[in-house]
Motif scaffolding. Structure first.
Motif, short mmCIF file in Angstrom:
data_model
loop_
_atom_site.label_atom_id
_atom_site.label_comp_id
_atom_site.label_asym_id
_atom_site.label_seq_id
_atom_site.Cartn_x
_atom_site.Cartn_y
_atom_site.Cartn_z
N SER A 66 18.12 16.30 42.60
CA SER A 66 17.90 17.29 43.65
C SER A 66 16.70 16.92 44.52
O SER A 66 16.75 17.02 45.76
N ALA A 67 15.62 16.45 43.84
CA ALA A 67 14.43 16.09 44.60
C ALA A 67 14.69 14.90 45.51
O ALA A 67 14.21 14.85 46.67
N ARG A 69 17.49 14.12 46.90
CA ARG A 69 18.31 14.55 48.03
C ARG A 69 17.43 15.12 49.15
O ARG A 69 17.61 14.82 50.34
N TRP A 70 16.44 15.92 48.76
CA TRP A 70 15.54 16.48 49.77
C TRP A 70 14.62 15.40 50.35
O TRP A 70 14.31 15.41 51.55
N TYR A 71 14.22 14.47 49.50
CA TYR A 71 13.36 13.40 49.96
C TYR A 71 14.07 12.55 51.02
O TYR A 71 13.49 12.20 52.06
N VAL A 72 15.33 12.21 50.76
CA VAL A 72 16.09 11.40 51.72
C VAL A 72 16.35 12.19 53.00
O VAL A 72 16.28 11.63 54.11
N ALA A 73 16.62 13.48 52.88
CA ALA A 73 16.88 14.30 54.08
C ALA A 73 15.65 14.34 54.98
O ALA A 73 15.75 14.16 56.20
N THR A 74 14.48 14.58 54.37
CA THR A 74 13.26 14.63 55.19
C THR A 74 12.92 13.24 55.74
O THR A 74 12.40 13.12 56.85
N SER A 75 13.22 12.19 54.96
CA SER A 75 12.97 10.83 55.45
C SER A 75 13.85 10.53 56.66
O SER A 75 13.41 9.86 57.62
N GLY A 76 15.10 11.02 56.62
CA GLY A 76 15.98 10.80 57.77
C GLY A 76 15.48 11.50 59.02
O GLY A 76 15.47 10.93 60.12
N CYS A 77 15.06 12.76 58.85
CA CYS A 77 14.50 13.49 60.00
C CYS A 77 13.26 12.79 60.53
O CYS A 77 13.05 12.67 61.75
N CYS A 107 20.87 6.75 61.04
CA CYS A 107 20.11 7.70 60.22
C CYS A 107 20.86 9.02 60.07
O CYS A 107 20.85 9.62 58.97
N LEU A 108 21.50 9.47 61.12
CA LEU A 108 22.27 10.72 61.03
C LEU A 108 23.44 10.59 60.08
O LEU A 108 23.75 11.51 59.29
N ILE A 109 24.11 9.43 60.12
CA ILE A 109 25.23 9.19 59.19
C ILE A 109 24.72 9.18 57.75
O ILE A 109 25.34 9.74 56.84
N ALA A 110 23.58 8.51 57.55
CA ALA A 110 23.00 8.46 56.20
C ALA A 110 22.65 9.86 55.70
O ALA A 110 22.84 10.17 54.51
N VAL A 115 24.21 14.30 51.75
CA VAL A 115 24.61 15.65 51.31
C VAL A 115 25.73 15.58 50.28
O VAL A 115 25.77 16.35 49.30
N PHE A 116 26.65 14.61 50.46
CA PHE A 116 27.84 14.55 49.59
C PHE A 116 27.73 13.51 48.49
O PHE A 116 28.63 13.40 47.65
N SER A 117 26.67 12.74 48.46
CA SER A 117 26.51 11.72 47.41
C SER A 117 26.05 12.41 46.12
O SER A 117 25.21 13.32 46.15
#
Length: 460
Positions: A66-67, A69-77, A107-110, A115-117
């Protein structure tokens, strides 16, 4: 005590503080989009720092998944905001913009895949955790798992960002913004060094250390914020100077209007008043003393000519562009005629040679001659004036001489307007000499050499 966690939250606080500052700057100047993009970038880095701190405390595979997933999301933004900021900050070319658009799309695709990985975008499966104990006893956990094949593409995107930064710094250098290029390139190098350390040493288990990218990016944000703040200060200073110049201009315009009004009152109005008085008296004088009436008519002729000449001079003051529509010889003749008609002081005008003057030079010559003649009419008590312009390319010399009472140059300069004359002459890189002796008149000489003027026109 968890020093690393405290450091992460402090870094987040710094990121958010800088973000708020540049957001407020953007609110004051909406056209400065670079400040908005920098604020978003800094805020995204702050969110990423918090996500990273949470990840360090994930001591189970589920919590780590879970952590991550959030780390990658913020890294993408963070990556998307950073790329957009680089484009705006460095004003890169069209190819660079296409590359930036490609990186943003990747980055948007990643982020969507993340989200689904099952184990975030970085791993296809988490197989365990690696516990690290820092020198002061603090423990943190990092993920161990099977790398997602798409992870290589995201890391290549960061390499492409380095090329994007290099292209941006090149464009900054080409636009003579070398200080900004050096600061930005140095800050990015520090960040990429920190990022490379965790990407190639920490993630692969060669180094037991927390990620350093947050602090590397903090250095980048600090340097860039310093540069942007300097730009804001320079813009504010220029705005203040512009406001001061506008105020000075309004004051100068008001002073000029008052001066022209005074000239109208002291010269034209008085002359017309005298003309009207003579015209009223002439019929009666004509009946009694025809000879005296003829002298009155002659006086009337001089007065009307003087008023006409003075009006022409004042029209030049009201329409300064006229000073550039006529040649300097014509302007000097008009000045001489105006003074002679007004004061009855004969002026011997000599013009030797011709030269095409740059606009600012012609205005300076005219103003010096005008101020000199005005001083003579008011203070010199002269009986004759000599005015000459000698043009012998590349030199031009203007001389105004009178046989009046003279003055002390050292003590009377302010009252005679010599300071203003010297400022005008200095502005055209000329030379002004003033020589005066008591009861032996005054000579003012203005010399100008065309070669001392950068970009001057050629002689005709």
């Amino acid at each position: 005590m968890n020093f690393l966690e405290i450091a992460q939250y402090m870094a987040c606080a710094v990121f958010l503080t800088i973000a708020v500052i540049h957001w407020l700057v953007w609110l004051r100047a909406h056209r400065e989009i670079v400040h908005l993009l920098f604020a978003v970038t800094s805020a995204a880095a702050g969110a990423n720092a918090i996500a990273e701190a949470v990840m360090y405390r994930a001591d189970s595979i589920d919590a780590m998944s879970s952590a991550l997933r959030w780390y990658v999301a913020t890294s993408g933004c963070w990556a998307v905001a950073t790329v957009c900021f680089i484009v705006s900050y460095t004003s890169i070319g069209r190819i660079g913009r296409y590359v930036a658009a490609t990186i943003v799309a990747a980055c948007l695709i990643a982020m969507v895949l993340n989200v689904f990985s099952p184990a975030s975008f970085l791993y296809t499966e988490l197989t365990g955790l690696r516990e690290i104990t820092l020198p002061w006893g603090e423990r943190l956990w990092l993920a161990i798992g099977e790398d997602n094949p798409w992870r290589l593409a995201s890391e290549l995107a960061f390499v492409v960002i380095i090329g994007l930064v290099a292209d941006g710094c090149y464009h900054l250098w080409q636009r003579e913004e070398r200080r900004r290029a050096i600061i930005f390139a140095a800050a990015v190098m520090v960040f990429m060094l920190c990022f490379g350390t965790h990407a190639f040493f920490v993630d692969t288990g060669r180094l037991d250390s927390p990620y350093l990218s947050t602090y590397g990016f903090l250095a980048l944000v600090g340097f860039t914020s310093y540069d942007l703040a300097g730009e804001v200060m320079r813009t504010s200073e220029l705005s203040s100077k512009l406001a001061q110049r506008e105020s000075d201009l309004r004051t100068a315009v008001a002073d000029e209007r008052n001066r022209i009004a005074g000239e109208l009152h002291d010269s034209v109005t008085q002359t017309l008043f005298s003309t009207a008085a003579i015209a009223d008296a002439l019929p009666e004088v004509w009946r009694r003393k025809p000879d005296e009436a003829m002298r009155g008519l002659e006086e009337l002729k001089h007065l009307t000519r003087g008023a006409l000449a003075e009006m022409r001079t004042l029209l030049l003051e009201l329409h300064p562009a006229t000073l550039l529509e006529k040649d300097l010889e014509t302007l000097l003749r008009q000045l001489a005629d105006s003074m002679t008609e007004r004061t009855r002081i004969p002026i011997q005008l000599e013009i030797d040679g011709k030269m095409h003057f740059p606009e600012e030079v012609q205005i300076a010559f005219y103003r010096v001659a005008q101020e000199s003649l005005n001083n003579i009419s008011r203070h010199a008590h002269a009986t004759k004036v000599w005015l000459s312009l000698v043009c012998d390319a590349p030199n031009a010399t203007l001389t105004i001489r009178d046989d009046g009472s003279g003055f002390e140059v050292a003590t009377d300069a302010a009252g005679m307007g010599l300071a203003i004359m010297r400022e005008r002459v200095a502005a055209i890189a000329g030379e002004l000499n003033v020589h005066s002796e008591s009861k032996r008149g005054t000579t003012i000489t203005l010399r100008w050499n065309r070669h001392s003027r950068i970009g001057g026109d050629d002689d005709n």
